[in-house]
Scaffold this motif. Structure first.
Motif, mmCIF file in Angstrom:
data_model
loop_
_atom_site.group_PDB
_atom_site.id
_atom_site.type_symbol
_atom_site.label_atom_id
_atom_site.label_comp_id
_atom_site.label_asym_id
_atom_site.label_seq_id
_atom_site.Cartn_x
_atom_site.Cartn_y
_atom_site.Cartn_z
ATOM 1 N N GLY A 91 0.830 -1.193 0.000
ATOM 2 C CA GLY A 91 0.000 0.000 0.000
ATOM 3 C C GLY A 91 0.865 1.244 0.000
ATOM 4 O O GLY A 91 1.881 1.315 -0.686
ATOM 5 N N LEU A 92 0.486 2.238 0.776
ATOM 6 C CA LEU A 92 1.239 3.482 0.886
ATOM 7 C C LEU A 92 2.030 3.501 2.182
ATOM 8 O O LEU A 92 1.512 3.132 3.234
ATOM 9 N N VAL A 93 3.277 3.932 2.090
ATOM 10 C CA VAL A 93 4.118 4.023 3.282
ATOM 11 C C VAL A 93 4.764 5.401 3.332
ATOM 12 O O VAL A 93 5.019 6.024 2.291
ATOM 13 N N ASN A 94 5.026 5.880 4.526
ATOM 14 C CA ASN A 94 5.728 7.140 4.739
ATOM 15 C C ASN A 94 7.186 6.844 5.061
ATOM 16 O O ASN A 94 7.476 6.085 5.990
ATOM 17 N N VAL A 95 8.091 7.466 4.311
ATOM 18 C CA VAL A 95 9.526 7.228 4.479
ATOM 19 C C VAL A 95 10.219 8.572 4.701
ATOM 20 O O VAL A 95 9.983 9.521 3.945
ATOM 21 N N PRO A 96 11.053 8.689 5.733
ATOM 22 C CA PRO A 96 11.778 9.955 5.947
ATOM 23 C C PRO A 96 12.601 10.330 4.719
ATOM 24 O O PRO A 96 13.236 9.482 4.096
ATOM 25 N N LEU A 97 12.595 11.603 4.376
ATOM 26 C CA LEU A 97 13.354 12.057 3.211
ATOM 27 C C LEU A 97 14.847 11.797 3.386
ATOM 28 O O LEU A 97 15.555 11.527 2.413
ATOM 29 N N THR A 98 15.323 11.883 4.617
ATOM 30 C CA THR A 98 16.748 11.634 4.860
ATOM 31 C C THR A 98 17.127 10.204 4.510
ATOM 32 O O THR A 98 18.236 9.938 4.031
ATOM 33 N N HIS A 99 16.201 9.267 4.740
ATOM 34 C CA HIS A 99 16.462 7.868 4.416
ATOM 35 C C HIS A 99 16.450 7.657 2.906
ATOM 36 O O HIS A 99 17.296 6.945 2.350
ATOM 37 N N LEU A 100 15.491 8.306 2.238
ATOM 38 C CA LEU A 100 15.356 8.139 0.796
ATOM 39 C C LEU A 100 16.481 8.856 0.048
ATOM 40 O O LEU A 100 16.945 8.385 -1.000
ATOM 41 N N ALA A 101 16.940 9.997 0.574
ATOM 42 C CA ALA A 101 17.949 10.795 -0.115
ATOM 43 C C ALA A 101 19.276 10.061 -0.263
ATOM 44 O O ALA A 101 20.067 10.372 -1.163
ATOM 45 N N LYS A 102 19.536 9.088 0.613
ATOM 46 C CA LYS A 102 20.779 8.324 0.522
ATOM 47 C C LYS A 102 20.844 7.505 -0.761
ATOM 48 O O LYS A 102 21.930 7.136 -1.203
ATOM 49 N N LEU A 103 19.675 7.232 -1.347
ATOM 50 C CA LEU A 103 19.621 6.372 -2.524
ATOM 51 C C LEU A 103 19.320 7.133 -3.807
ATOM 52 O O LEU A 103 19.328 6.539 -4.887
ATOM 53 N N TRP A 104 19.035 8.428 -3.702
ATOM 54 C CA TRP A 104 18.532 9.196 -4.848
ATOM 55 C C TRP A 104 19.492 10.312 -5.202
ATOM 56 O O TRP A 104 19.886 11.106 -4.348
ATOM 57 N N GLN A 105 19.855 10.386 -6.494
ATOM 58 C CA GLN A 105 20.771 11.419 -6.972
ATOM 59 C C GLN A 105 20.048 12.525 -7.736
ATOM 60 O O GLN A 105 20.693 13.391 -8.327
ATOM 61 N N GLY A 106 18.722 12.510 -7.759
ATOM 62 C CA GLY A 106 17.964 13.579 -8.403
ATOM 63 C C GLY A 106 17.246 13.185 -9.675
ATOM 64 O O GLY A 106 16.486 13.976 -10.233
ATOM 65 N N GLU A 107 17.471 11.960 -10.192
ATOM 66 C CA GLU A 107 16.829 11.550 -11.441
ATOM 67 C C GLU A 107 15.405 11.067 -11.174
ATOM 68 O O GLU A 107 15.149 10.361 -10.198
ATOM 69 N N PHE A 108 14.500 11.467 -12.060
ATOM 70 C CA PHE A 108 13.121 10.987 -11.983
ATOM 71 C C PHE A 108 12.497 11.059 -13.367
ATOM 72 O O PHE A 108 13.047 11.680 -14.290
ATOM 73 N N TYR A 109 11.358 10.408 -13.536
ATOM 74 C CA TYR A 109 10.590 10.578 -14.772
ATOM 75 C C TYR A 109 9.108 10.538 -14.454
ATOM 76 O O TYR A 109 8.673 10.065 -13.394
ATOM 77 N N LEU A 110 8.325 11.066 -15.375
ATOM 78 C CA LEU A 110 6.871 11.110 -15.236
ATOM 79 C C LEU A 110 6.237 10.777 -16.572
ATOM 80 O O LEU A 110 6.898 10.799 -17.622
ATOM 81 N N LEU A 111 4.952 10.481 -16.550
ATOM 82 C CA LEU A 111 4.171 10.253 -17.761
ATOM 83 C C LEU A 111 3.111 11.337 -17.887
ATOM 84 O O LEU A 111 2.562 11.791 -16.880
ATOM 85 N N TRP A 112 2.827 11.769 -19.104
ATOM 86 C CA TRP A 112 1.791 12.770 -19.318
ATOM 87 C C TRP A 112 1.195 12.609 -20.713
ATOM 88 O O TRP A 112 1.762 11.937 -21.567
ATOM 89 N N ARG A 113 0.041 13.245 -20.912
ATOM 90 C CA ARG A 113 -0.659 13.168 -22.194
ATOM 91 C C ARG A 113 -0.509 14.502 -22.931
ATOM 92 O O ARG A 113 -1.177 15.468 -22.580
ATOM 93 N N PRO A 114 0.362 14.561 -23.933
ATOM 94 C CA PRO A 114 0.518 15.822 -24.679
ATOM 95 C C PRO A 114 -0.646 16.022 -25.640
ATOM 96 O O PRO A 114 -1.306 15.052 -26.046
ATOM 97 N N PRO A 115 -0.937 17.271 -26.026
ATOM 98 C CA PRO A 115 -1.936 17.494 -27.077
ATOM 99 C C PRO A 115 -1.509 16.780 -28.354
ATOM 100 O O PRO A 115 -0.312 16.676 -28.653
ATOM 101 N N GLU A 116 -2.464 16.295 -29.082
ATOM 102 C CA GLU A 116 -2.145 15.555 -30.301
ATOM 103 C C GLU A 116 -1.380 16.438 -31.280
ATOM 104 O O GLU A 116 -1.818 17.542 -31.618
ATOM 105 N N GLY A 117 -0.228 15.966 -31.709
ATOM 106 C CA GLY A 117 0.578 16.708 -32.660
ATOM 107 C C GLY A 117 1.581 17.662 -32.022
ATOM 108 O O GLY A 117 2.335 18.329 -32.736
ATOM 109 N N PHE A 118 1.618 17.729 -30.704
ATOM 110 C CA PHE A 118 2.544 18.653 -30.037
ATOM 111 C C PHE A 118 3.985 18.174 -30.223
ATOM 112 O O PHE A 118 4.314 17.043 -29.890
#
Length: 552
Positions: A436-463
């Motif tokens: 399910g959903l869990v809460n994780v301290p940012l300090t704990h997560l930051a040790k594993l994350w260098q800033g990269e992320f991605y997302l999905l979105w729906r662009p207008p057709e032809g954009f």
């Protein structure tokens, strides 16, 4: 005067309308957007109402600055006219010649109609703006309504803007004015500023007047008192702040206090000091607060789970740790309870650490019910979805994206991993996990994350690239329609060409959402539009969806 004492170049709270001190709150931008839609439409009435001093004149000036050069406008500032005088004033404003010794409603209407037809043939729009319209009587309002009968087969020749106090809206509700009321195509009531906007308004005017960045003249407690006394009406804020600073100057004080606000309110607004609550009346409230704190700290903790714990106990612990109860098949209950007990507090729960592919599949499922493709984050549109990859340095930068994101991680053992970020709440991240959903301290997560992320979105057709003024493509029409839907308008501001009016609306949208107000429709602007229109899931929607799936 006092402005030199406080290191200001000029008095910051003059009630005269000065373009340099223009402050556009979110509601002012919404009001301007409604007027722009009305002017760009096919004709009819536009209604703007608001209490005295809320900034209607500011909106008028902004509108005049935003109107294209192909617009002729007649401004009537004194509505205490009869029908004949009103038509004559409109002709004077538009430069229409007529014989002042031989005027009638018919002759003036005929001349106005010929002017409007000529303007339409030249591709020009004509606008009649009437201020303080609450003072218009029935005969004049009826004559104004008849002016909207001047039209071609496709549109009205004259656009009329009525601006007035709230009683104007009440006046138009009268049965005898129902025909005029039905012809209003855009209406907006300008509300006073809220507390946050009042604080920003005061700070803005002081900064324009030259206040040093490290100086504070109005502490938060004083701003709250000013907002309470003025009810957020900008003109009253100006009058009260001016008198407060004058009082501080007379007392050789470096900044204002609440006592000065009370004195100034009595002097300029007739306000009486707020009645004081006797301290002994607060004693019961203090006792209740202490009792509540004791209960909070000494309330029994939830029981520790084991493999023999009942489903009810599992549900209680899951709720306490913000972990929805997952419906399991028969025979899996003992295994799930053992795993939950072994996981311990959320800070040590590693169920949110996902294989990269699995995190991408979770993200895809929040956007689409279609089978996940082989490559989740693709540079090509897949089933209407496009992946956008970015690298940031801070959690604050991630907060600008109000949507679920996949964080690309590297474990302490140097393996590739990922986490599906739903939201950042204070010093914790809300992550999706197999439980399910869990809460994780940012300090704990930051040790594993260098800033990269991605997302999905729906662009207008032809954009394919950012859109700016002068561009002509079907994508422009889609963007204009998206803004129209957001504003609750039937007609968009453009069809295929990116007009100056559409650019103004884009700038207003960007300002309201803390984006760079360049009038260019790029990725960030489209992402924010998608979020607000419900095209892409927001953080809250993603959280609700995950909780719902977990409880099904």
């Amino acid at each position: 005067m006092y402005h030199q004492y406080f290191g200001l170049k000029e008095a910051p709270f003059s009630i005269a309308v000065n373009p340099r001190y223009l402050f556009m709150s979110a509601r002012h931008r919404d009001a301007l957007a409604h007027l722009l839609y009305g002017v760009a439409g096919s004709g009819g009435f536009i209604l703007l109402t608001g209490e005295v001093g809320t900034g209607k004149t500011t909106i008028n000036r902004c509108l005049l600055e935003q109107l294209p050069d192909s617009t002729d406008i007649a401004i009537i500032l004194n509505p205490a006219l009869n029908a004949l005088e009103l038509l004559a004033s409109a002709c004077d404003e538009l430069g229409i010649d007529y014989d002042p010794d031989n005027t009638s409603l018919k002759t003036l209407t005929d001349k106005l109609q010929r002017f409007l037809l000529d303007n339409h043939a030249r591709g020009r729009k004509t606008v009649l703006l009437i201020d303080e319209a609450q003072h218009l009587d029935f005969e004049v309002l009826e004559q104004i309504r008849l002016l909207t009968n001047l039209e071609t087969n496709s549109e009205k020749l004259l656009q009329i803007i009525l601006i007035g106090q709230p009683e104007l809206a009440a006046l138009l509700q009268r049965p005898e004015l129902r025909q005029l009321n039905q012809r209003i195509t855009a209406r907006y009531n300008l509300e006073p500023l809220n507390l946050a906007e009042t604080r920003a308004y005061i700070r803005h005017r002081l900064q324009v007047a030259g206040l040093a960045p490290d100086r504070e003249l109005f502490p938060d407690a004083v701003v709250r008192r000013i907002h309470r006394r003025t009810r957020g009406i900008p003109r009253l804020i100006n009058v009260l702040c001016d008198r407060v600073l004058l009082g501080a100057y007379g007392r050789n004080k470096a900044r204002a206090d609440r006592a000065m606000v009370e004195v100034a309110a009595r002097e300029v607004m007739g306000e009486r000091p707020a009645a004081k609550v006797w301290p002994w009346l607060l004693l019961p409230l203090c006792l209740l607060l202490i009792a509540g704190l004791l209960l909070w700290f000494y309330w029994p903790q939830q029981p520790v789970l084991s493999e023999h714990s009942s489903p009810a106990a599992v549900a209680a612990v899951s709720e306490r740790h913000n972990l929805p109860v997952v419906t399991l098949q028969q025979g899996e209950q003992e295994e799930a309870v053992s795993a939950l007990a072994a996981a311990g507090p959320p800070a040590l729960n590693r169920s949110w650490l996902l294989p990269p592919r699995q995190a991408g599949e979770y993200l895809w499922a929040l956007h689409s019910a279609i089978t996940v493709p082989a490559e989740v984050c693709s540079t090509q549109v897949q089933e209407g979805l496009l992946c956008y990859r970015e690298r940031v340095q801070t959690w604050d930068a991630l907060q600008a994206y109000d949507r679920p994101l996949v964080l690309e991680l590297v474990t302490e053992e140097r393996f590739s991993a990922a986490a599906l970020l739903i939201a950042v709440q204070g010093q914790e991240a809300v992550l999706a996990s197999s439980q399910g959903l869990v809460n994780v301290p940012l300090t704990h997560l930051a040790k594993l994350w260098q800033g990269e992320f991605y997302l999905l979105w729906r662009p207008p057709e032809g954009f394919a690239k950012p859109l700016s003024i002068g561009d002509k493509s079907p994508v422009v029409a889609q963007v204009a329609q998206m803004l129209a839907e957001l504003d609750g308008q039937e007609r968009p501001l453009a069809t295929t060409g990116f007009s100056a009016t559409l650019e103004t609306r884009v700038r207003l949208f960007q300002q309201a959402n803390h984006l760079e107000a360049d009038g260019v429709v790029g990725l960030q602007t489209l992402l924010k539009l998608n979020e607000q229109l419900g095209i892409d899931p927001t953080r809250a929607q993603a959280k609700t969806l995950l909780l719902g799936r977990a409880n099904d």
